[in-house]
Design a protein around this motif. Sequence first.
Motif, PDB file in Angstrom:
ATOM      1  N   LYS A 130      78.941 -73.043  12.474  1.00  0.00           N
ATOM      2  CA  LYS A 130      79.492 -71.705  12.246  1.00  0.00           C
ATOM      3  C   LYS A 130      80.929 -71.607  12.773  1.00  0.00           C
ATOM      4  CE  LYS A 130      77.212 -68.195  13.947  1.00  0.00           C
ATOM      5  NZ  LYS A 130      75.896 -67.604  14.257  1.00  0.00           N
ATOM      6  N   ALA A 131      81.195 -72.281  13.884  1.00  0.00           N
ATOM      7  CA  ALA A 131      82.518 -72.200  14.509  1.00  0.00           C
ATOM      8  C   ALA A 131      83.563 -73.079  13.817  1.00  0.00           C
ATOM      9  CB  ALA A 131      82.411 -72.601  15.980  1.00  0.00           C
ATOM     10  N   SER A 132      83.103 -74.007  12.981  1.00  0.00           N
ATOM     11  CA  SER A 132      84.018 -75.011  12.428  1.00  0.00           C
ATOM     12  C   SER A 132      84.474 -74.708  11.009  1.00  0.00           C
ATOM     13  CB  SER A 132      83.316 -76.376  12.422  1.00  0.00           C
ATOM     14  OG  SER A 132      84.133 -77.337  11.785  1.00  0.00           O
ATOM     15  N   LYS A 133      85.752 -74.951  10.758  1.00  0.00           N
ATOM     16  CA  LYS A 133      86.269 -74.831   9.383  1.00  0.00           C
ATOM     17  C   LYS A 133      86.028 -76.139   8.637  1.00  0.00           C
ATOM     18  CE  LYS A 133      90.225 -71.821  10.529  1.00  0.00           C
ATOM     19  NZ  LYS A 133      90.184 -71.941  12.029  1.00  0.00           N
ATOM     20  N   LEU A 134      85.815 -77.211   9.386  1.00  0.00           N
ATOM     21  CA  LEU A 134      85.634 -78.533   8.783  1.00  0.00           C
ATOM     22  C   LEU A 134      84.148 -78.844   8.617  1.00  0.00           C
ATOM     23  CD1 LEU A 134      88.251 -80.411  10.976  1.00  0.00           C
ATOM     24  CD2 LEU A 134      88.463 -79.987   8.519  1.00  0.00           C
ATOM     25  N   PRO A 135      83.799 -79.689   7.636  1.00  0.00           N
ATOM     26  CA  PRO A 135      82.393 -80.073   7.488  1.00  0.00           C
ATOM     27  C   PRO A 135      81.928 -80.872   8.705  1.00  0.00           C
ATOM     28  CG  PRO A 135      83.768 -81.356   5.985  1.00  0.00           C
ATOM     29  CD  PRO A 135      84.655 -80.327   6.611  1.00  0.00           C
ATOM     30  N   ILE A 136      80.660 -80.670   9.062  1.00  0.00           N
ATOM     31  CA  ILE A 136      80.091 -81.347  10.228  1.00  0.00           C
ATOM     32  C   ILE A 136      78.939 -82.251   9.817  1.00  0.00           C
ATOM     33  CG2 ILE A 136      78.652 -80.943  12.298  1.00  0.00           C
ATOM     34  CD1 ILE A 136      80.492 -78.744  13.102  1.00  0.00           C
ATOM     35  N   GLU A 173      84.668 -75.541  22.361  1.00  0.00           N
ATOM     36  CA  GLU A 173      86.050 -75.732  22.814  1.00  0.00           C
ATOM     37  C   GLU A 173      86.682 -76.891  22.042  1.00  0.00           C
ATOM     38  OE1 GLU A 173      83.766 -73.478  25.108  1.00  0.00           O
ATOM     39  OE2 GLU A 173      83.352 -75.632  25.207  1.00  0.00           O
ATOM     40  N   GLN A 174      85.946 -77.982  21.926  1.00  0.00           N
ATOM     41  CA  GLN A 174      86.480 -79.151  21.210  1.00  0.00           C
ATOM     42  C   GLN A 174      86.731 -78.818  19.738  1.00  0.00           C
ATOM     43  OE1 GLN A 174      83.533 -82.166  22.032  1.00  0.00           O
ATOM     44  NE2 GLN A 174      84.270 -82.507  24.118  1.00  0.00           N
ATOM     45  N   ILE A 175      85.847 -78.020  19.154  1.00  0.00           N
ATOM     46  CA  ILE A 175      86.023 -77.636  17.757  1.00  0.00           C
ATOM     47  C   ILE A 175      87.257 -76.749  17.585  1.00  0.00           C
ATOM     48  CG2 ILE A 175      85.028 -76.159  15.940  1.00  0.00           C
ATOM     49  CD1 ILE A 175      82.402 -77.601  16.410  1.00  0.00           C
ATOM     50  N   ASN A 176      87.470 -75.838  18.518  1.00  0.00           N
ATOM     51  CA  ASN A 176      88.663 -74.983  18.435  1.00  0.00           C
ATOM     52  C   ASN A 176      89.937 -75.794  18.512  1.00  0.00           C
ATOM     53  OD1 ASN A 176      87.074 -72.734  18.174  1.00  0.00           O
ATOM     54  ND2 ASN A 176      87.089 -72.239  20.358  1.00  0.00           N
ATOM     55  N   VAL A 177      89.942 -76.791  19.393  1.00  0.00           N
ATOM     56  CA  VAL A 177      91.116 -77.658  19.504  1.00  0.00           C
ATOM     57  C   VAL A 177      91.317 -78.421  18.192  1.00  0.00           C
ATOM     58  CG1 VAL A 177      92.059 -79.699  20.670  1.00  0.00           C
ATOM     59  CG2 VAL A 177      90.973 -77.900  22.017  1.00  0.00           C
ATOM     60  N   ALA A 178      90.224 -78.984  17.658  1.00  0.00           N
ATOM     61  CA  ALA A 178      90.300 -79.788  16.430  1.00  0.00           C
ATOM     62  C   ALA A 178      90.808 -78.968  15.251  1.00  0.00           C
ATOM     63  CB  ALA A 178      88.931 -80.377  16.108  1.00  0.00           C
ATOM     64  N   SER A 179      90.472 -77.686  15.237  1.00  0.00           N
ATOM     65  CA  SER A 179      90.854 -76.878  14.069  1.00  0.00           C
ATOM     66  C   SER A 179      92.362 -76.648  14.007  1.00  0.00           C
ATOM     67  CB  SER A 179      90.100 -75.547  14.061  1.00  0.00           C
ATOM     68  OG  SER A 179      90.542 -74.768  15.152  1.00  0.00           O
ATOM     69  N   HIS A 180      93.057 -76.922  15.099  1.00  0.00           N
ATOM     70  CA  HIS A 180      94.522 -76.772  15.083  1.00  0.00           C
ATOM     71  C   HIS A 180      95.252 -78.088  14.868  1.00  0.00           C
ATOM     72  CE1 HIS A 180      93.239 -73.042  17.210  1.00  0.00           C
ATOM     73  NE2 HIS A 180      94.091 -72.563  16.326  1.00  0.00           N
ATOM     74  N   ILE A 181      94.484 -79.162  14.655  1.00  0.00           N
ATOM     75  CA  ILE A 181      95.114 -80.466  14.435  1.00  0.00           C
ATOM     76  C   ILE A 181      95.074 -80.781  12.947  1.00  0.00           C
ATOM     77  CG2 ILE A 181      95.047 -82.939  14.965  1.00  0.00           C
ATOM     78  CD1 ILE A 181      93.559 -82.188  17.568  1.00  0.00           C
ATOM     79  N   HIS A 182      96.243 -80.922  12.364  1.00  0.00           N
ATOM     80  CA  HIS A 182      96.289 -81.211  10.935  1.00  0.00           C
ATOM     81  C   HIS A 182      95.949 -82.680  10.689  1.00  0.00           C
ATOM     82  CE1 HIS A 182      97.354 -80.769   6.799  1.00  0.00           C
ATOM     83  NE2 HIS A 182      98.118 -81.845   6.886  1.00  0.00           N
ATOM     84  N   GLY A 183      95.070 -82.947   9.747  1.00  0.00           N
ATOM     85  CA  GLY A 183      94.799 -84.340   9.400  1.00  0.00           C
ATOM     86  C   GLY A 183      93.404 -84.828   9.723  1.00  0.00           C
ATOM     87  N   ILE A 184      92.557 -83.945  10.241  1.00  0.00           N
ATOM     88  CA  ILE A 184      91.155 -84.333  10.473  1.00  0.00           C
ATOM     89  C   ILE A 184      90.339 -83.899   9.244  1.00  0.00           C
ATOM     90  CG2 ILE A 184      89.121 -84.017  11.947  1.00  0.00           C
ATOM     91  CD1 ILE A 184      91.049 -83.286  14.230  1.00  0.00           C
ATOM     92  N   SER A 185      89.458 -84.778   8.770  1.00  0.00           N
ATOM     93  CA  SER A 185      88.668 -84.457   7.571  1.00  0.00           C
ATOM     94  C   SER A 185      87.284 -83.914   7.871  1.00  0.00           C
ATOM     95  CB  SER A 185      88.512 -85.697   6.690  1.00  0.00           C
ATOM     96  OG  SER A 185      89.755 -86.026   6.101  1.00  0.00           O
ATOM     97  N   TYR A 186      86.672 -84.425   8.932  1.00  0.00           N
ATOM     98  CA  TYR A 186      85.304 -83.988   9.250  1.00  0.00           C
ATOM     99  C   TYR A 186      85.060 -84.155  10.743  1.00  0.00           C
ATOM    100  CZ  TYR A 186      83.769 -88.820   9.944  1.00  0.00           C
ATOM    101  OH  TYR A 186      83.614 -90.090  10.441  1.00  0.00           O
ATOM    102  N   LEU A 187      83.984 -83.511  11.213  1.00  0.00           N
ATOM    103  CA  LEU A 187      83.595 -83.629  12.620  1.00  0.00           C
ATOM    104  C   LEU A 187      82.182 -84.194  12.714  1.00  0.00           C
ATOM    105  CD1 LEU A 187      84.799 -80.106  13.862  1.00  0.00           C
ATOM    106  CD2 LEU A 187      86.104 -82.251  13.827  1.00  0.00           C
ATOM    107  N   GLY A 188      81.936 -84.979  13.755  1.00  0.00           N
ATOM    108  CA  GLY A 188      80.582 -85.455  14.048  1.00  0.00           C
ATOM    109  C   GLY A 188      80.104 -84.725  15.291  1.00  0.00           C
ATOM    110  N   SER A 189      78.949 -84.058  15.204  1.00  0.00           N
ATOM    111  CA  SER A 189      78.480 -83.257  16.341  1.00  0.00           C
ATOM    112  C   SER A 189      77.065 -83.613  16.762  1.00  0.00           C
ATOM    113  CB  SER A 189      78.552 -81.770  16.010  1.00  0.00           C
ATOM    114  OG  SER A 189      79.887 -81.392  15.733  1.00  0.00           O
ATOM    115  N   GLY A 190      76.867 -83.639  18.071  1.00  0.00           N
ATOM    116  CA  GLY A 190      75.553 -83.951  18.616  1.00  0.00           C
ATOM    117  C   GLY A 190      75.687 -84.282  20.096  1.00  0.00           C
ATOM    118  N   PRO A 191      74.734 -84.992  20.650  1.00  0.00           N
ATOM    119  CA  PRO A 191      73.472 -85.387  20.014  1.00  0.00           C
ATOM    120  C   PRO A 191      72.543 -84.191  19.796  1.00  0.00           C
ATOM    121  CG  PRO A 191      73.543 -86.089  22.319  1.00  0.00           C
ATOM    122  CD  PRO A 191      74.877 -85.509  22.006  1.00  0.00           C
TER     123      PRO A 191
END
Length: 218
Positions: free
Chosen positions: A165-171, A123-141
């Motif tokens: 798989k769900a993210s367009k941005l590098p993780i 869910e958080q990744i889907n929200v992030a993918s619609h926000i312009h200006g994010i370069s990468y995501l940190g996922s865990g733990p």
Amino acid sequence: MGMKFETGMLRAYFIAGTQDIKDKTKTLQEVAKQAMEAGITAFQYREKGPGSLSGSARNVMAADLREMCSDYEIPFIVDDDVELAIKTKADGIHVGQKDERVAKVIEQVGNDMFVGLSCDTKEQINVASHIHGISYLGSGPVFPTGSKADADPVIGVDGLAELVKASKLPIVAIGGITEQNIKELPKTGAAGVSVISMIAQSDDIFRTVKVINETFKD
């Protein structure tokens, strides 16, 4: 204008603040310098929790680390504190889901620095993918961790692979990563690992950083 974001920066991403240096014979500067010397690809200054610095001591430490990152030509990233990031002319800022809303941060730092966001669910990744200006995501733990008091439930290697798989941005993977379990991570498609204690409490920083860089070589 700071350093432009590149996915390769996520390979060996060291996060630390004063509170993470448990061996009191060493300073954060000494540990960070050794890690840079050893080949980390990014450094995030995260001064949080018991034993952390505040006020002018924190500003002095940030300025020192900023300069060191410039010398080693690696990005200096500030955790969560927009004012400090602007003051130190950081290359990047990292925000969590609980921190200031990421859209507001993007507005404040604009084109001056890149922005990373913690995302631990689809869910958080889907929200992030619609926000312009994010370069990468940190996922865990990914694994159980002792470094963060407020750590979320462990997502595991399979959980990480699903998020990639769900993210367009590098993780970049985070949480409980060791020289042993890091071997399980390249197959998830993550761009690299962000670590605190794996480096901050290593008995041989050169060996540890080498393990990271070799595990994630292209």
